[in-house]
Design a protein around this motif. Sequence first.
Motif, short mmCIF file in Angstrom:
data_model
loop_
_atom_site.label_atom_id
_atom_site.label_comp_id
_atom_site.label_asym_id
_atom_site.label_seq_id
_atom_site.Cartn_x
_atom_site.Cartn_y
_atom_site.Cartn_z
N ILE A 1 0.84 -1.21 0.00
CA ILE A 1 0.00 0.00 0.00
C ILE A 1 0.87 1.25 0.00
O ILE A 1 0.62 2.21 -0.75
CB ILE A 1 -0.95 0.00 1.22
N GLN A 2 1.91 1.26 0.84
CA GLN A 2 2.81 2.41 0.89
C GLN A 2 3.50 2.62 -0.46
O GLN A 2 3.57 3.75 -0.96
CB GLN A 2 3.87 2.23 1.98
N MET A 3 4.00 1.53 -1.05
CA MET A 3 4.66 1.62 -2.34
C MET A 3 3.69 2.10 -3.43
O MET A 3 4.05 2.90 -4.29
CB MET A 3 5.26 0.27 -2.74
N PHE A 4 2.44 1.62 -3.38
CA PHE A 4 1.43 2.01 -4.36
C PHE A 4 1.20 3.52 -4.34
O PHE A 4 1.22 4.19 -5.38
CB PHE A 4 0.12 1.27 -4.09
N PHE A 5 0.97 4.06 -3.13
CA PHE A 5 0.71 5.50 -3.04
C PHE A 5 1.95 6.31 -3.37
O PHE A 5 1.85 7.38 -3.99
CB PHE A 5 0.20 5.86 -1.64
N PHE A 6 3.12 5.82 -2.98
CA PHE A 6 4.36 6.52 -3.30
C PHE A 6 4.55 6.64 -4.80
O PHE A 6 4.82 7.73 -5.32
CB PHE A 6 5.56 5.79 -2.67
N ILE A 7 4.41 5.53 -5.53
CA ILE A 7 4.59 5.54 -6.98
C ILE A 7 3.54 6.42 -7.65
O ILE A 7 3.85 7.25 -8.51
CB ILE A 7 4.53 4.10 -7.54
N THR A 8 2.28 6.23 -7.25
CA THR A 8 1.18 7.00 -7.84
C THR A 8 1.41 8.50 -7.70
O THR A 8 1.33 9.27 -8.67
CB THR A 8 -0.16 6.63 -7.20
N LEU A 9 1.72 8.93 -6.48
CA LEU A 9 1.86 10.36 -6.21
C LEU A 9 3.13 10.94 -6.81
O LEU A 9 3.14 12.08 -7.28
CB LEU A 9 1.80 10.61 -4.71
N ALA A 10 4.22 10.16 -6.78
CA ALA A 10 5.47 10.65 -7.36
C ALA A 10 5.31 10.90 -8.86
O ALA A 10 5.76 11.94 -9.38
CB ALA A 10 6.59 9.64 -7.11
N ILE A 11 4.67 9.96 -9.56
CA ILE A 11 4.46 10.12 -11.01
C ILE A 11 3.44 11.23 -11.28
O ILE A 11 3.59 12.02 -12.21
CB ILE A 11 4.02 8.79 -11.64
N ASN A 12 2.41 11.28 -10.44
CA ASN A 12 1.41 12.34 -10.56
C ASN A 12 2.08 13.71 -10.46
O ASN A 12 1.80 14.62 -11.26
CB ASN A 12 0.38 12.18 -9.45
N ASN A 13 3.01 13.87 -9.51
CA ASN A 13 3.73 15.14 -9.36
C ASN A 13 4.54 15.49 -10.60
O ASN A 13 4.58 16.65 -11.03
CB ASN A 13 4.64 15.08 -8.14
N CYS A 14 5.20 14.48 -11.18
CA CYS A 14 6.00 14.71 -12.40
C CYS A 14 5.14 15.27 -13.52
O CYS A 14 5.51 16.25 -14.18
CB CYS A 14 6.64 13.40 -12.85
N ILE B 1 10.59 1.92 -17.32
CA ILE B 1 9.41 2.66 -16.84
C ILE B 1 9.84 3.95 -16.16
O ILE B 1 9.26 5.03 -16.40
CB ILE B 1 8.59 1.78 -15.86
N SER B 2 10.87 3.87 -15.29
CA SER B 2 11.37 5.07 -14.61
C SER B 2 11.85 6.11 -15.61
O SER B 2 11.59 7.31 -15.45
CB SER B 2 12.51 4.70 -13.66
N SER B 3 12.53 5.65 -16.65
CA SER B 3 13.04 6.56 -17.68
C SER B 3 11.89 7.27 -18.38
O SER B 3 11.94 8.49 -18.60
CB SER B 3 13.88 5.79 -18.70
N VAL B 4 10.85 6.51 -18.72
CA VAL B 4 9.71 7.09 -19.44
C VAL B 4 8.99 8.13 -18.58
O VAL B 4 8.72 9.25 -19.04
CB VAL B 4 8.73 5.98 -19.89
N VAL B 5 8.69 7.77 -17.31
CA VAL B 5 7.89 8.68 -16.48
C VAL B 5 8.70 9.86 -15.95
O VAL B 5 8.11 10.81 -15.42
CB VAL B 5 7.23 7.93 -15.29
N ILE B 6 10.01 9.82 -16.10
CA ILE B 6 10.83 10.97 -15.72
C ILE B 6 11.28 11.76 -16.94
O ILE B 6 11.11 12.98 -17.01
CB ILE B 6 12.06 10.53 -14.90
N VAL B 7 11.82 11.06 -17.93
CA VAL B 7 12.40 11.73 -19.10
C VAL B 7 11.32 12.35 -19.99
O VAL B 7 11.51 13.47 -20.49
CB VAL B 7 13.26 10.74 -19.92
N VAL B 8 10.20 11.66 -20.19
CA VAL B 8 9.14 12.20 -21.06
C VAL B 8 8.58 13.52 -20.52
O VAL B 8 8.59 14.54 -21.24
CB VAL B 8 8.02 11.17 -21.30
#
Length: 310
Positions: free
Chosen positions: A99-112, A201-208
């Motif tokens: 659950i912690q990892m789910f919200f962390f990933i969701t919100l981190a990508i959302n912020n990007c 995946i990390s490259s796409v959601v950060i670099v794009v």
Amino acid sequence: MKRENLTVVNEFVLQGFSSLHEHQLTLFVVFLILYLLTLASNVIIVIIISIDRYLHTPMYFFLSMLSTSETVYTLVIVPRMLSSLVGLSQSISLAGCAIQMFFFITLAINNCFLLTAMGYDRYIAICNPLRYLVIMNKKICAQLVWGACSIGLFVAIIQISSVFRRPFCDREVAHYFCDIRPVMKLSCADTTVHDIVNFIISSVVIVVPMGLVFISYILILSTILKIASAEGRKKAFATCASHLTVVIVHYGCASIAYLKPKSENTRDENQLISVTYTIFTPLLNPVVYTLRNKEVQDALYRAIGKKPLA
């Protein structure tokens, strides 16, 4: 190398800052102060934007969404980290970790992607000002926010499904929260393919999104340079300065954390990088927009019944 111990792991233990045991009380005080400042400042930003009619514009709508996301983001990570620093239980169930990892990933990508939407907003405001309110209408703004959140949810579901369908042979997570890499190191199975997919995946959601913001600012800069008066150029750039500052720090930290080889840094170095984007970056957003943005400053003065500074 595959581990042979196939004992069923029902919970993890977050090691946190165990290597800095003698400094844990100091770290607790510092992180608690920063955490409270982050919560208070982001909540104030959201409230000010919602009650001040002068801030009911697309740019501040995105800022309020970013502040909301940053607030929840810190709530997911920091309280458990603080409790571990004062000696409380550092164990976390597999479900709790997921659950912690789910919200962390969701919100981190959302912020990007919210930062990308804010970059697009600045591009339209400066490069196409006459059609700004037509293009950046309420429907488009809502769609951009929904799109950012949807991408985060989609990636989080894929990542969580991939990580937690594997058996784990160890329970000691070398981190203060359930991040992907430290948890995957505990897997009994070979993680080579997953590591490659995770890097892509990390490259796409950060670099794009970073690339889209970079393109926006190239176009913005070319437009600003065409403005005849120095005062006009200064005013146009001032509207972007706060966003650009947050973008550089946010994407810079994310790139260092997730686009480097996994064995490049020590555990303490990795945790220091993580502290930067889980504690300092969420505080940076309201601080920068308050200190560098006269409209927000004026709104704060109006909220407390004082006349805005000239």
